[in-house]
Design a protein around this motif. Structure first.
Motif, short mmCIF file in Angstrom:
data_model
loop_
_atom_site.label_atom_id
_atom_site.label_comp_id
_atom_site.label_asym_id
_atom_site.label_seq_id
_atom_site.Cartn_x
_atom_site.Cartn_y
_atom_site.Cartn_z
N SER A 134 10.17 -4.04 -15.35
CA SER A 134 10.01 -4.83 -14.13
C SER A 134 8.78 -4.39 -13.35
N ALA A 135 8.09 -5.34 -12.76
CA ALA A 135 6.92 -5.03 -11.95
C ALA A 135 7.34 -4.21 -10.73
N LYS A 136 6.50 -3.27 -10.36
CA LYS A 136 6.78 -2.39 -9.23
C LYS A 136 5.90 -2.76 -8.05
N ARG A 137 6.09 -2.06 -6.94
CA ARG A 137 5.29 -2.31 -5.75
C ARG A 137 3.85 -1.84 -5.97
N GLY A 138 2.93 -2.42 -5.19
CA GLY A 138 1.52 -2.16 -5.40
C GLY A 138 1.12 -0.71 -5.28
N TRP A 139 1.79 0.06 -4.41
CA TRP A 139 1.41 1.47 -4.24
C TRP A 139 1.59 2.28 -5.51
N TYR A 140 2.34 1.75 -6.48
CA TYR A 140 2.58 2.46 -7.74
C TYR A 140 1.28 2.69 -8.51
N ILE A 141 0.21 1.97 -8.14
CA ILE A 141 -1.08 2.13 -8.80
C ILE A 141 -1.56 3.58 -8.70
N TYR A 142 -1.10 4.32 -7.71
CA TYR A 142 -1.52 5.71 -7.56
C TYR A 142 -0.91 6.61 -8.63
N HIS A 143 0.08 6.09 -9.34
CA HIS A 143 0.62 6.81 -10.50
C HIS A 143 0.28 6.12 -11.81
N SER A 144 0.39 4.79 -11.82
CA SER A 144 0.17 4.04 -13.05
C SER A 144 0.04 2.56 -12.71
N LEU A 145 -0.17 1.73 -13.72
CA LEU A 145 -0.17 0.29 -13.49
C LEU A 145 1.21 -0.14 -13.00
N PRO A 146 1.27 -0.94 -11.95
CA PRO A 146 2.58 -1.38 -11.44
C PRO A 146 3.26 -2.43 -12.32
N ALA A 147 2.58 -2.90 -13.34
CA ALA A 147 3.16 -3.84 -14.30
C ALA A 147 2.46 -3.64 -15.63
N SER A 148 3.07 -4.09 -16.69
CA SER A 148 2.41 -4.02 -18.00
C SER A 148 1.13 -4.84 -17.96
N HIS A 149 0.11 -4.37 -18.68
CA HIS A 149 -1.18 -5.07 -18.70
C HIS A 149 -1.01 -6.52 -19.10
#
Length: 250
Positions: A134-149
Motif C-alpha cells: 500500500s502507498a504510504k504518506r509522502g514523508w516516507y520518502i525520507y526512508h524510501s519510496l512511499p510507493a512501488s516505482h
C-alpha cells in the motif's frame, strides 16, 4: 493532450513485453483516457522488435530498438519521447492490475501537474505468493519510496527537469523521486491497485547495492543527519533481506 505515457524498458524479454502489452487492455477500459505506450528496447534479438513493429500505433505505441547504457539510460530515452501529462514506468513483464481504471479516472480529474500520484501495487514472489504494498504518506520518502516505482504517476514536466541519474546503478528511481520532492513536487494518494510485478528484479537481487544507493540519496539529496541515515540503512537491509528470502523460497 495525452493524459498518460506508459514507458516500458525491455531487453531480450519477448514474453515479458507481450505480457505488459496484454495488460494495456485493462488501462484501455477507462473511457476517455488517452494514453501512449513507449517501449525502449535495448536491441533485443528474440523477436521483440518484430513484435513491436507489428503493433506500431496500437495503444499509441512508439518504440526504439537500439543499444543503451542500462536500465536508467533507457528510461531517460522514454522520458524524452513522452508526450503525456503523466508517465508511469512498467518494464517488460510488469502489468496493469484490473483496478487501474479507478486510479486513472481519478488522475484525469486532477489539475495539479506538480505532484507525484501514488497507488498500491501487488508484489509477486512466485509460487502464488503475492503481497499488496500500500502507498504510504509522502514523508516516507525520507526512508524510501512511499510507493512501488511501478505505482507512481510522475508529471512528465518534472521528469524532463529531473531525469534518472546514472550514477545510481540500482536505486535511481529513489534519487529521482527525492529530487522532485525537494523541488516542491508533493505526493498525492490514488485509489486502488495500479500494477503487479515480479520481485525478481534488480532491487531484489542486488539488495546491498540498493541499500548503499539509498544512503547516498539520503545524504546528498535529502540531507538527513548521519545517525538517522544509519538507522534507515539497517531497517532497509532487514526488509530487503526478507524480500529476497521470500523470493528465493518461492
Amino acid at each position: 493532450m495525452v493524459l498518460l505515457s506508459v514507458i516500458t524498458v525491455a531487453w531480450n524479454n519477448y514474453d515479458g513485453v507481450v505480457k505488459t502489452w496484454q495488460s494495456l487492455a485493462n488501462l484501455a477500459l477507462a473511457e476517455h483516457i488517452d494514453f501512449e505506450w513507449i517501449v525502449i528496447d535495448g536491441g533485443s534479438q528474440d523477436g521483440t522488435a518484430e513484435f513491436l513493429a507489428a503493433h506500431a500505433g496500437e495503444y499509441g505505441l512508439r518504440f526504439v530498438s537500439e543499444r543503451d547504457s542500462g536500465l536508467y539510460d533507457a528510461m531517460n530515452k522514454g522520458i524524452a519521447m513522452a508526450n503525456g501529462r503523466y508517465a508511469i514506468f512498467l518494464n517488460s513483464g510488469d502489468i496493469f492490475h484490473t483496478e487501474i481504471t479507478e486510479a486513472t479516472r481519478y488522475l484525469a480529474r486532477q489539475k495539479n501537474n506538480e505532484a507525484m500520484y501514488i497507488g498500491d501495487a501487488l508484489l509477486d514472489f512466485g509460487g502464488g505468493h503475492k503481497i499488496r504494498r500500500s502507498a504510504k504518506r509522502g514523508w516516507y520518502i525520507y526512508h524510501s519510496l512511499p510507493a512501488s516505482h511501478q505505482a507512481i504517476f510522475f508529471p512528465v514536466s518534472g521528469l524532463k527537469k529531473y531525469p534518472y541519474d546514472l550514477q545510481y546503478k540500482v536505486y535511481s528511481d529513489y534519487a529521482l523521486a527525492a529530487k522532485m520532492y525537494k523541488a516542491g513536487y508533493s505526493f498525492k494518494r490514488l485509489p486502488g491497485l495500479v500494477s503487479e510485478f515480479s520481485m525478481g528484479g534488480i532491487s531484489t537481487s542486488n539488495n546491498y547495492d540498493l541499500c548503499r544507493d539509498a544512503k547516498k540519496v539520503q545524504r546528498k539529496i535529502l540531507r538527513i543527519p548521519g545517525f538517522l541515515v544509519e538507522i534507515s540503512y539497517q531497517l532497509r537491509l532487514r526488509t530487503t533481506n526478507k524480500a529476497k528470502a521470500l523470493y528465493n523460497k518461492a
